[in-house]
Design an enzyme around this catalytic site. Structure first.
Site, PDB file in Angstrom:
ATOM      1  N   SER A  52       0.885  -1.167   0.000  1.00  0.00           N
ATOM      2  CA  SER A  52       0.000   0.000   0.000  1.00  0.00           C
ATOM      3  C   SER A  52       0.914   1.206   0.000  1.00  0.00           C
ATOM      4  O   SER A  52       1.766   1.342   0.871  1.00  0.00           O
ATOM      5  CB  SER A  52      -0.877   0.032   1.247  1.00  0.00           C
ATOM      6  OG  SER A  52      -1.626  -1.146   1.329  1.00  0.00           O
ATOM      7  N   LYS A 108      -6.895   2.330  -2.768  1.00  0.00           N
ATOM      8  CA  LYS A 108      -6.521   1.612  -1.534  1.00  0.00           C
ATOM      9  C   LYS A 108      -6.508   2.553  -0.326  1.00  0.00           C
ATOM     10  O   LYS A 108      -7.052   2.239   0.731  1.00  0.00           O
ATOM     11  CB  LYS A 108      -5.146   0.955  -1.722  1.00  0.00           C
ATOM     12  CG  LYS A 108      -4.540   0.337  -0.474  1.00  0.00           C
ATOM     13  CD  LYS A 108      -5.359  -0.809   0.076  1.00  0.00           C
ATOM     14  CE  LYS A 108      -4.890  -1.174   1.479  1.00  0.00           C
ATOM     15  NZ  LYS A 108      -5.706  -2.208   2.094  1.00  0.00           N
ATOM     16  N   LYS A 132      -0.256   5.330   7.911  1.00  0.00           N
ATOM     17  CA  LYS A 132       0.405   5.684   6.645  1.00  0.00           C
ATOM     18  C   LYS A 132      -0.643   5.826   5.544  1.00  0.00           C
ATOM     19  O   LYS A 132      -0.637   6.790   4.772  1.00  0.00           O
ATOM     20  CB  LYS A 132       1.414   4.573   6.291  1.00  0.00           C
ATOM     21  CG  LYS A 132       1.931   4.621   4.867  1.00  0.00           C
ATOM     22  CD  LYS A 132       2.410   3.256   4.382  1.00  0.00           C
ATOM     23  CE  LYS A 132       1.321   2.221   4.385  1.00  0.00           C
ATOM     24  NZ  LYS A 132       1.642   0.945   3.768  1.00  0.00           N
TER      25      LYS A 132
END
Ligand code: NAD
Length: 292
Positions: free
Chosen positions: A98, A173, A242
């Site tokens: 990701s 995502k 993140k």
């Protein structure tokens, strides 16, 4: 039989590489900094564990990365011991980490100059679906490259969605995880309040699951990892943060009002700062219960 190089054998990468290997359609070179994952007895005979990235690079027709973040992916390709100069022209690079959509496009431009085609293919479904080979895989890239990757991706995924051009898998995502993180947090807040009112926590999660307030976290995380106090979903809080920070950066770069999401992202960051380094993302609900 074509050769695949697989870099990053963590909670996700390890079972994904095992699923790739299972069908015996490829020879697979696997690499991770954690040498425990390279023990020969962990792998079937069509897998070559190696601690030499250049061996992996020179032997691979396809290179898959499943690493914590884009800075590590960049390091692997063009850091000090980067593999870029060892790759064959025409190699297909699939980044299943990701990562960041804009930096993925930059990475793609750099790889193109060396004759390497990149697609981004981040995954969703957690460790459970990585093990069962039923991940959702969100794929960004040019159609011919995506089509070339499809037989490989289907060995790891149950649903593969071509989201558009390079970087779009990463955009989808991080936005998916923003929805997931915010859904988990709002339920954690509601649960604190329900408990204060005297409703049993298990009862409240059942209420949501039989009503319109349910989401993936109420169905798959609250009883399993949070109320059981196991906090072992296999997805770390720093990785979740993140992703949602990537979503915020994307919103800022494209000037989208993100005020509701920003509140959620700030609270997730506060939880990470106050909890133990490396903790599971589901710990935010335990943290929230103690705030009240
Ligand atoms: P992890 O920390 O368990 O695994 C990462 C692996 O990369 C580790 O084994 C580590 O040793 C290795 N690594 C780090 N730097 C390296 C380097 N320079 N060279 C080679 N190997 C290196 O992380 P994870 O949970 O497997 O997540 C991997 C990616 O998948 C992340 O981008 C994460 O955001 C994403 N993801 C995770 C989940 C989940 O449920 N865990 C779900 C969907 C997506």
């Amino acid at each position: 039989m074509s050769n695949i190089g697989f870099i990053g054998l963590g909670n996700m990468g390890f079972p994904m590489a095992q699923n790739l290997a299972k069908e015996k359609q490829h020879n697979i070179y696997v690499f991770d900094l954690n040498i425990e994952t390279l023990k020969k007895n962990l792998w079937p005979e069509n897998v070559v564990p190696t601690n030499d990235l250049s061996e992996l690079a020179t032997n691979s027709d396809t290179v898959i990365t499943c690493l914590p973040d884009i800075s590590i992916v960049q390091e692997v390709y063009y850091g000090n011991k980067g593999i870029l100069s060892n790759l064959k022209e025409g190699t297909l690079a699939i980044d299943m980490s990701s990562s960041d959509p804009h930096l993925t496009i930059e990475l793609g431009n750099t790889l193109t100059k060396m004759g390497v085609d990149l697609i981004d293919a981040p995954v969703s479904g957690g460790v459970k679906k990585a093990i069962s080979g039923e991940l959702a895989i969100l794929v960004g890239g040019d159609k011919p490259n995506v089509e070339k990757a499809m037989p490989t991706l289907t060995l790891m995924g149950g649903k593969i969605i071509h989201t558009g051009s390079l970087g779009s898998g990463q955009a989808c995502k991080c936005l998916n995880n923003l929805c997931s993180a915010t859904g988990l947090l709002v339920v954690a807040e509601a649960l604190s309040l329900a408990e204060k009112f005297g409703v049993m926590p298990d009862t409240f999660i059942d209420v949501l699951n039989y009503s319109s307030g349910k989401n993936n976290s109420t169905e798959n995380k609250f009883h399993q990892f949070i109320l059981s106090e196991k906090f072992n979903s296999g997805f770390r809080m720093d990785l979740m943060n993140k992703d949602i920070l990537t979503a915020l950066n994307l919103a800022n770069s494209l000037k989208v009002d993100f005020s509701l999401s920003k509140t959620s992202i700030d609270k997730w960051k506060r939880a990470e700062n106050e909890l133990e380094l490396g903790c599971d993302h589901t710990e935010i609900a335990g943290w929230q219960r103690k705030l009240s």
